[in-house]
Motif scaffolding. Structure first.
Motif, short mmCIF file in Angstrom:
data_model
loop_
_atom_site.label_atom_id
_atom_site.label_comp_id
_atom_site.label_asym_id
_atom_site.label_seq_id
_atom_site.Cartn_x
_atom_site.Cartn_y
_atom_site.Cartn_z
N SER A 294 0.84 -1.19 0.00
CA SER A 294 0.00 0.00 0.00
C SER A 294 0.88 1.24 0.00
CB SER A 294 -0.90 0.03 1.24
OG SER A 294 -1.79 -1.05 1.22
N LEU A 295 0.37 2.28 -0.65
CA LEU A 295 1.11 3.53 -0.73
C LEU A 295 0.14 4.69 -0.63
CD1 LEU A 295 3.79 5.07 -1.41
CD2 LEU A 295 3.09 4.91 -3.81
N SER A 296 0.48 5.67 0.20
CA SER A 296 -0.31 6.89 0.32
C SER A 296 0.63 8.07 0.09
CB SER A 296 -0.93 6.97 1.71
OG SER A 296 -1.69 8.16 1.83
N VAL A 297 0.24 8.94 -0.85
CA VAL A 297 1.03 10.13 -1.17
C VAL A 297 0.13 11.34 -0.97
CG1 VAL A 297 2.27 11.34 -2.99
CG2 VAL A 297 2.40 8.85 -2.86
N GLY B 245 6.66 4.80 -16.46
CA GLY B 245 6.37 5.39 -15.16
C GLY B 245 7.49 6.23 -14.58
N ALA B 246 7.65 7.46 -15.05
CA ALA B 246 8.75 8.32 -14.60
C ALA B 246 8.71 8.58 -13.10
CB ALA B 246 8.75 9.63 -15.37
N VAL B 247 7.51 8.74 -12.53
CA VAL B 247 7.40 9.02 -11.10
C VAL B 247 7.09 7.76 -10.30
CG1 VAL B 247 6.14 10.30 -9.32
CG2 VAL B 247 6.73 11.41 -11.47
N LEU B 248 6.10 6.99 -10.76
CA LEU B 248 5.67 5.81 -10.00
C LEU B 248 5.48 4.61 -10.92
CD1 LEU B 248 4.42 4.34 -7.49
CD2 LEU B 248 2.21 5.29 -8.20
N LEU B 249 6.07 3.51 -10.53
CA LEU B 249 5.83 2.21 -11.15
C LEU B 249 5.23 1.33 -10.07
CD1 LEU B 249 6.02 -0.02 -13.27
CD2 LEU B 249 8.36 -0.41 -12.52
N ALA B 250 3.98 0.90 -10.26
CA ALA B 250 3.29 0.09 -9.25
C ALA B 250 2.77 -1.19 -9.88
CB ALA B 250 2.14 0.88 -8.64
N SER B 251 2.92 -2.30 -9.16
CA SER B 251 2.44 -3.57 -9.64
C SER B 251 2.13 -4.47 -8.46
CB SER B 251 3.50 -4.23 -10.53
OG SER B 251 3.01 -5.43 -11.06
N GLY B 252 1.09 -5.28 -8.60
CA GLY B 252 0.75 -6.23 -7.56
C GLY B 252 -0.74 -6.34 -7.36
N LYS B 253 -1.26 -7.55 -7.39
CA LYS B 253 -2.71 -7.76 -7.31
C LYS B 253 -3.33 -7.19 -6.05
CE LYS B 253 -2.93 -11.86 -10.18
NZ LYS B 253 -3.25 -13.29 -10.25
N ASN B 254 -2.60 -7.16 -4.97
CA ASN B 254 -3.14 -6.67 -3.70
C ASN B 254 -2.69 -5.25 -3.38
OD1 ASN B 254 -4.46 -9.16 -3.12
ND2 ASN B 254 -2.48 -10.01 -2.57
N SER B 255 -2.10 -4.57 -4.32
CA SER B 255 -1.59 -3.23 -4.07
C SER B 255 -2.69 -2.18 -4.18
CB SER B 255 -0.47 -2.88 -5.05
OG SER B 255 0.64 -3.71 -4.84
N ILE C 102 -3.18 2.21 -3.94
CA ILE C 102 -2.47 3.48 -3.97
C ILE C 102 -3.49 4.60 -3.79
CG2 ILE C 102 -1.00 4.99 -5.37
CD1 ILE C 102 -0.51 2.29 -7.03
N GLU C 103 -3.18 5.55 -2.94
CA GLU C 103 -4.00 6.74 -2.76
C GLU C 103 -3.09 7.95 -2.91
OE1 GLU C 103 -6.17 6.71 0.88
OE2 GLU C 103 -7.11 4.79 0.46
N ILE C 104 -3.43 8.81 -3.87
CA ILE C 104 -2.66 10.02 -4.10
C ILE C 104 -3.60 11.22 -3.97
CG2 ILE C 104 -1.19 11.29 -5.71
CD1 ILE C 104 -0.55 8.60 -7.05
N SER C 105 -3.25 12.19 -3.14
CA SER C 105 -4.11 13.35 -2.95
C SER C 105 -3.31 14.64 -2.87
CB SER C 105 -4.98 13.19 -1.70
OG SER C 105 -4.17 13.10 -0.55
N ASN C 106 -3.94 15.71 -3.34
CA ASN C 106 -3.38 17.06 -3.25
C ASN C 106 -1.93 17.12 -3.72
OD1 ASN C 106 -5.79 18.19 -1.99
ND2 ASN C 106 -5.19 16.96 -0.22
N SER C 107 -1.64 16.47 -4.83
CA SER C 107 -0.27 16.42 -5.34
C SER C 107 -0.20 16.92 -6.77
CB SER C 107 0.27 14.99 -5.24
OG SER C 107 0.36 14.60 -3.88
N GLN C 108 1.00 17.32 -7.18
CA GLN C 108 1.23 17.81 -8.54
C GLN C 108 2.25 16.93 -9.25
OE1 GLN C 108 2.43 21.82 -7.28
NE2 GLN C 108 0.77 22.58 -8.57
N PHE C 109 1.96 16.65 -10.52
CA PHE C 109 2.85 15.90 -11.40
C PHE C 109 3.11 16.79 -12.61
CE2 PHE C 109 0.57 12.95 -8.80
CZ PHE C 109 1.51 11.97 -8.47
N LEU C 110 4.30 17.41 -12.66
CA LEU C 110 4.58 18.43 -13.65
C LEU C 110 5.79 18.06 -14.52
CD1 LEU C 110 4.32 21.51 -11.23
CD2 LEU C 110 2.48 20.41 -12.53
#
Length: 114
Positions: A9-12, A26-36, A38-46
């Protein structure tokens, strides 16, 4: 890459990811996994870029929630902002601007649910 997640699990929150580049996916995030999850909030990808796909995010076999985020100027031939493969994505109150790609659209999905 700034972040890699394999089964977990990942929270950003309230983060800035700017000018990351990769010669693959995936320059910023590479995510893999059946049980994974991810929650991303109030963030910028520029202005992040990937040579293959997922200029900002590449998500495979995961569930991802994106809330109140901004994706501007990210680039990749496919999925300039987000690339999904067998994934589930929920997006709310987020903006996607000027994310160029060869294949039209800000995210690219393969057997995924948005």
């Amino acid at each position: 890459k700034a972040l890699t997640l394999l089964d977990g699990s990942l929270s950003v929150e309230s983060s800035l990811f700017s000018n990351y580049t990769t010669t693959s996916i995936g320059a910023v995030l590479l995510a893999s996994g059946k049980n994974s999850t991810i929650e991303i909030s109030n963030s910028q990808f520029l202005y992040n870029s990937a040579s293959l796909y997922g200029g900002a995010l590449s998500v495979q076999f995961c569930q991802i929630s994106i809330l109140s985020c901004e994706f501007v100027g990210n680039s990749a031939p496919e999925g300039p902002a987000v690339f999904l493969n067998l994934a589930k994505m929920k997006v709310s109150n987020s903006t996607f601007e000027q994310n160029p790609s060869v294949v039209p659209g800000v995210y690219y999905c393969i057997d995924s649910v948005v």
